[in-house]
Design a protein around this motif. Sequence first.
Motif, PDB file in Angstrom:
ATOM      1  N   LEU A   1      -1.361   2.286  -4.578  1.00 36.81           N
ATOM      2  CA  LEU A   1      -1.392   3.158  -3.305  1.00 36.81           C
ATOM      3  C   LEU A   1      -0.675   2.278  -2.139  1.00 36.81           C
ATOM      4  CD1 LEU A   1      -1.909   5.561  -1.485  1.00 36.81           C
ATOM      5  CD2 LEU A   1      -4.179   4.637  -0.896  1.00 36.81           C
ATOM      6  N   ILE A   2      -1.166   1.045  -2.219  1.00 38.04           N
ATOM      7  CA  ILE A   2      -0.458  -0.066  -1.233  1.00 38.04           C
ATOM      8  C   ILE A   2       0.867  -0.133  -1.857  1.00 38.04           C
ATOM      9  CG2 ILE A   2      -0.309  -2.121  -0.534  1.00 38.04           C
ATOM     10  CD1 ILE A   2      -3.525  -2.024  -0.754  1.00 38.04           C
TER      11      ILE A   2
ATOM     12  N   ALA B   1       3.684   0.853   0.926  1.00 37.90           N
ATOM     13  CA  ALA B   1       4.408  -0.542   1.554  1.00 37.90           C
ATOM     14  C   ALA B   1       5.829  -0.611   0.875  1.00 37.90           C
ATOM     15  CB  ALA B   1       3.619  -1.501   1.389  1.00 37.90           C
ATOM     16  N   ARG B   2       5.999   0.077  -0.179  1.00 38.50           N
ATOM     17  CA  ARG B   2       7.461  -0.261  -0.799  1.00 38.50           C
ATOM     18  C   ARG B   2       7.464  -1.820  -1.124  1.00 38.50           C
ATOM     19  NH1 ARG B   2      10.481   4.249   2.538  1.00 38.50           N
ATOM     20  NH2 ARG B   2       9.636   6.122   1.504  1.00 38.50           N
ATOM     21  N   VAL B   3       6.463  -2.279  -1.682  1.00 37.81           N
ATOM     22  CA  VAL B   3       6.509  -3.446  -2.281  1.00 37.81           C
ATOM     23  C   VAL B   3       6.405  -3.771  -3.614  1.00 37.81           C
ATOM     24  CG1 VAL B   3       5.905  -4.560  -0.059  1.00 37.81           C
ATOM     25  CG2 VAL B   3       4.121  -4.066  -1.527  1.00 37.81           C
TER      26      VAL B   3
ATOM     27  N   ILE C   1      -4.716  -6.703   3.440  1.00 37.83           N
ATOM     28  CA  ILE C   1      -3.122  -6.474   2.694  1.00 37.83           C
ATOM     29  C   ILE C   1      -2.666  -5.083   3.427  1.00 37.83           C
ATOM     30  CG2 ILE C   1      -2.042  -6.204   0.636  1.00 37.83           C
ATOM     31  CD1 ILE C   1      -4.228  -7.536  -0.740  1.00 37.83           C
ATOM     32  N   MET C   2      -3.418  -4.124   3.585  1.00 39.11           N
ATOM     33  CA  MET C   2      -2.676  -2.889   4.301  1.00 39.11           C
ATOM     34  C   MET C   2      -2.248  -3.199   5.504  1.00 39.11           C
ATOM     35  SD  MET C   2      -5.005   0.328   2.892  1.00 39.11           S
ATOM     36  CE  MET C   2      -6.528  -0.449   3.360  1.00 39.11           C
TER      37      MET C   2
ATOM     38  N   PHE D   1       1.168  -5.074   5.729  1.00 41.31           N
ATOM     39  CA  PHE D   1       2.552  -4.374   5.597  1.00 41.31           C
ATOM     40  C   PHE D   1       2.461  -3.098   6.393  1.00 41.31           C
ATOM     41  CE2 PHE D   1       1.666  -6.004   1.027  1.00 41.31           C
ATOM     42  CZ  PHE D   1       2.660  -6.847   1.139  1.00 41.31           C
ATOM     43  N   GLY D   2       1.790  -3.113   7.524  1.00 41.23           N
ATOM     44  CA  GLY D   2       1.820  -1.953   8.558  1.00 41.23           C
ATOM     45  C   GLY D   2       1.142  -0.621   7.773  1.00 41.23           C
ATOM     46  N   SER D   3       0.308  -0.514   6.849  1.00 41.02           N
ATOM     47  CA  SER D   3      -0.222   0.527   6.498  1.00 41.02           C
ATOM     48  C   SER D   3      -0.904   1.231   7.548  1.00 41.02           C
ATOM     49  CB  SER D   3      -0.644   0.460   5.107  1.00 41.02           C
ATOM     50  OG  SER D   3      -1.062   1.415   4.575  1.00 41.02           O
TER      51      SER D   3
END
Length: 63
Positions: free
Chosen positions: A30-31, A35-37, A55-56, A59-61
């Motif tokens: 999901l992350i 986050a497209r990483v 972590i979310m 990445f600005g989630s």
Amino acid sequence: MDIEVSVRDGKMTDFYFSIGDYYRIPILFLIVKEARVEPNLVIKLRRDGYRWYEIMLKFGSKL
């Protein structure tokens, strides 16, 4: 682990690879999606001691 490949006229038209049950951490995917990483980056952060929530946020989630 599930792998599925579709081939039409000698060309691959679809590829599916699932390792969610292997890692037992579907939040990883999901992350990665949001986050497209790369998954390896998220895995590294987890190994470095980051919590999923941290972590979310990193990445600005907005999950």
